[in-house]
Scaffold this motif. Structure first.
Motif, PDB file in Angstrom:
ATOM      1  N   PRO A   1      29.443  -4.025   8.528  1.00 16.82           N
ATOM      2  CA  PRO A   1      29.277  -5.470   8.734  1.00 16.82           C
ATOM      3  C   PRO A   1      30.508  -6.284   8.352  1.00 16.82           C
ATOM      4  N   ILE A   2      31.465  -5.649   7.666  1.00 17.20           N
ATOM      5  CA  ILE A   2      32.666  -6.384   7.246  1.00 17.20           C
ATOM      6  C   ILE A   2      33.804  -6.229   8.252  1.00 17.20           C
ATOM      7  N   CYS A   3      34.196  -4.971   8.524  1.00 13.25           N
ATOM      8  CA  CYS A   3      35.334  -4.762   9.425  1.00 13.25           C
ATOM      9  C   CYS A   3      34.906  -4.513  10.876  1.00 13.25           C
ATOM     10  N   LYS A   4      33.579  -4.360  11.084  1.00 10.83           N
ATOM     11  CA  LYS A   4      33.002  -4.215  12.427  1.00 10.83           C
ATOM     12  C   LYS A   4      33.370  -2.906  13.121  1.00 10.83           C
ATOM     13  N   ARG A   5      33.863  -1.937  12.377  1.00  7.40           N
ATOM     14  CA  ARG A   5      34.193  -0.649  12.965  1.00  7.40           C
ATOM     15  C   ARG A   5      33.107   0.365  12.582  1.00  7.40           C
ATOM     16  N   SER A   6      32.921   1.371  13.434  1.00  9.56           N
ATOM     17  CA  SER A   6      31.848   2.343  13.232  1.00  9.56           C
ATOM     18  C   SER A   6      32.368   3.606  12.541  1.00  9.56           C
ATOM     19  N   SER A   7      31.531   4.133  11.645  1.00 10.84           N
ATOM     20  CA  SER A   7      31.802   5.397  10.982  1.00 10.84           C
ATOM     21  C   SER A   7      30.588   6.298  11.128  1.00 10.84           C
ATOM     22  N   GLU A   8      30.842   7.602  11.153  1.00 10.86           N
ATOM     23  CA  GLU A   8      29.751   8.557  11.238  1.00 10.86           C
ATOM     24  C   GLU A   8      29.140   8.786   9.852  1.00 10.86           C
ATOM     25  N   VAL A   9      27.816   8.660   9.779  1.00  9.67           N
ATOM     26  CA  VAL A   9      27.090   8.856   8.522  1.00  9.67           C
ATOM     27  C   VAL A   9      26.241  10.120   8.646  1.00  9.67           C
ATOM     28  N   LYS A  10      26.471  11.075   7.770  1.00  6.91           N
ATOM     29  CA  LYS A  10      25.688  12.313   7.769  1.00  6.91           C
ATOM     30  C   LYS A  10      24.281  12.001   7.261  1.00  6.91           C
ATOM     31  N   ILE A  11      23.268  12.588   7.912  1.00  4.35           N
ATOM     32  CA  ILE A  11      21.889  12.235   7.589  1.00  4.35           C
ATOM     33  C   ILE A  11      21.124  13.417   6.999  1.00  4.35           C
ATOM     34  N   ASP A  12      20.143  13.087   6.177  1.00  2.44           N
ATOM     35  CA  ASP A  12      19.146  14.005   5.646  1.00  2.44           C
ATOM     36  C   ASP A  12      17.788  13.583   6.188  1.00  2.44           C
ATOM     37  N   ALA A  13      16.798  14.462   5.998  1.00  6.69           N
ATOM     38  CA  ALA A  13      15.460  14.174   6.521  1.00  6.69           C
ATOM     39  C   ALA A  13      14.399  14.585   5.516  1.00  6.69           C
ATOM     40  N   MET A  14      13.307  13.828   5.497  1.00  7.23           N
ATOM     41  CA  MET A  14      12.140  14.145   4.676  1.00  7.23           C
ATOM     42  C   MET A  14      10.886  13.935   5.523  1.00  7.23           C
ATOM     43  N   ARG A  15       9.860  14.722   5.237  1.00 10.36           N
ATOM     44  CA  ARG A  15       8.580  14.503   5.914  1.00 10.36           C
ATOM     45  C   ARG A  15       8.021  13.137   5.522  1.00 10.36           C
ATOM     46  N   ARG A  16       7.474  12.431   6.498  1.00  5.28           N
ATOM     47  CA  ARG A  16       6.832  11.149   6.206  1.00  5.28           C
ATOM     48  C   ARG A  16       5.334  11.394   6.088  1.00  5.28           C
ATOM     49  N   ARG A  17       4.833  11.244   4.891  1.00  7.76           N
ATOM     50  CA  ARG A  17       3.424  11.516   4.634  1.00  7.76           C
ATOM     51  C   ARG A  17       2.663  10.214   4.433  1.00  7.76           C
ATOM     52  N   GLY A  18       1.351  10.352   4.192  1.00  4.66           N
ATOM     53  CA  GLY A  18       0.539   9.185   3.881  1.00  4.66           C
ATOM     54  C   GLY A  18      -0.214   8.619   5.060  1.00  4.66           C
ATOM     55  N   GLY A  19       0.056   9.114   6.275  1.00  5.23           N
ATOM     56  CA  GLY A  19      -0.671   8.588   7.423  1.00  5.23           C
ATOM     57  C   GLY A  19      -2.062   9.193   7.538  1.00  5.23           C
ATOM     58  N   ASP A  20      -3.066   8.366   7.802  1.00  7.84           N
ATOM     59  CA  ASP A  20      -4.420   8.867   7.996  1.00  7.84           C
ATOM     60  C   ASP A  20      -4.515   9.630   9.308  1.00  7.84           C
ATOM     61  N   GLY A  21      -5.416  10.582   9.344  1.00  9.53           N
ATOM     62  CA  GLY A  21      -5.676  11.303  10.579  1.00  9.53           C
ATOM     63  C   GLY A  21      -4.671  12.385  10.893  1.00  9.53           C
ATOM     64  N   LEU A  22      -3.966  12.897   9.855  1.00  8.16           N
ATOM     65  CA  LEU A  22      -2.973  13.949  10.072  1.00  8.16           C
ATOM     66  C   LEU A  22      -3.253  15.141   9.172  1.00  8.16           C
ATOM     67  N   ASP A  23      -2.974  16.321   9.704  1.00  8.15           N
ATOM     68  CA  ASP A  23      -3.058  17.547   8.916  1.00  8.15           C
ATOM     69  C   ASP A  23      -1.916  17.573   7.903  1.00  8.15           C
ATOM     70  N   PRO A  24      -2.191  17.894   6.626  1.00  9.56           N
ATOM     71  CA  PRO A  24      -1.144  17.835   5.604  1.00  9.56           C
ATOM     72  C   PRO A  24      -0.124  18.964   5.675  1.00  9.56           C
ATOM     73  N   HIS A  25      -0.430  20.053   6.354  1.00 13.05           N
ATOM     74  CA  HIS A  25       0.480  21.200   6.388  1.00 13.05           C
ATOM     75  C   HIS A  25       1.596  21.048   7.418  1.00 13.05           C
ATOM     76  N   PHE A  26       1.250  20.528   8.600  1.00 12.17           N
ATOM     77  CA  PHE A  26       2.226  20.448   9.691  1.00 12.17           C
ATOM     78  C   PHE A  26       2.345  19.048  10.310  1.00 12.17           C
ATOM     79  N   GLY A  27       1.536  18.108   9.848  1.00 14.42           N
ATOM     80  CA  GLY A  27       1.565  16.778  10.451  1.00 14.42           C
ATOM     81  C   GLY A  27       0.930  16.730  11.824  1.00 14.42           C
ATOM     82  N   LEU A  28       0.045  17.687  12.128  1.00 14.69           N
ATOM     83  CA  LEU A  28      -0.645  17.708  13.417  1.00 14.69           C
ATOM     84  C   LEU A  28      -1.777  16.684  13.415  1.00 14.69           C
TER      85      LEU A  28
END
Length: 219
Positions: free
Chosen positions: A115-142
């Motif tokens: 937001p300061i210099c307006k140039r883009s950089s690549e950001v390496k990402i990680d991932a986590m399971r998103r839990r807490g939703g009703d109506g989903l199987d807890p093992h696989f999110g089905l």
């Protein structure tokens, strides 16, 4: 005068019912079952669709539900601003290998504009399971198969034993708790399920879920 129905909360958690879970296959939509076994202090779960052969194993960290994707780094040009990614990727029809508790390092980066210099950089990402939703199987999110939308809220159960325990609680005139800690499945039910005025609604909805499991046989 009839004897009042009584239910005693023995402190069983929701996980007690998670060894067999009725689900819908995310690929073909047909009914399926997740089978799981708790041993060596962890779950060993398996799903195989008998219609399209889609397979999931938790030993591979398979996950079909929503995924939280996040990452951060300083701007690669001006260095004065942290660039952040915090997104939710929707559920998928293909298994993604996402660890249950620890972050999964993805071999992937996404561009983020400073937001300061307006140039883009690549950001390496990680991932986590998103839990807490009703109506989903807890093992696989089905998606669960035994789900009923009511005017008061979403009602769902894993299997016949889960449904029976919930029905006995809802139908009871007298409810007792042996365990004080708030760890049992019953103690963690949403408030609307515990209200007496919703008892007829709940029992009718549970009857409909039971009919999904045990449809009447054709003559």
């Amino acid at each position: 005068m009839s004897t009042p129905l009584r239910h005693r909360d023995e402190g069983r958690s929701l996980g007690v019912f998670a060894d067999r879970i009725e689900v819908s296959c995310p690929r073909c939509g047909q009914a399926g079952v997740v089978r799981a076994d708790w041993r060596d202090r962890q779950w060993h779960a398996l799903f195989v669709c008998t219609h399209c052969a889609l397979e999931a194993r938790n030993e591979r960290c398979d996950w079909f539900g929503e995924v939280c994707v996040y990452g951060r780094r300083p701007c690669g040009y001006c260095g004065h601003q942290w660039l952040r990614i915090d997104r939710i990727r929707p559920a998928s029809t293909q298994a993604r290998h996402v660890h249950e508790c620890s972050p999964s390092g993805l071999d992937e980066s996404l561009p983020v504009q400073c937001p300061i210099c307006k140039r883009s950089s690549e950001v390496k990402i990680d991932a986590m399971r998103r839990r807490g939703g009703d109506g989903l199987d807890p093992h696989f999110g089905l998606p669960l198969r035994l789900v009923e939308t009511t005017r008061a809220g979403l009602l769902w159960v894993y299997n016949a034993q889960h449904l029976d325990e919930l029905r006995r609680y809802i139908a009871a005139d007298q409810r007792e708790r042996r365990i004080v800690a708030n760890r049992s499945m019953i103690s963690r039910l949403p408030t609307w399920m515990k209200l007496a005025r919703h008892r007829p609604l709940m029992l009718k909805s549970l009857d409909r879920l039971a009919a999904l499991m045990f449809p009447p046989k054709r003559a």
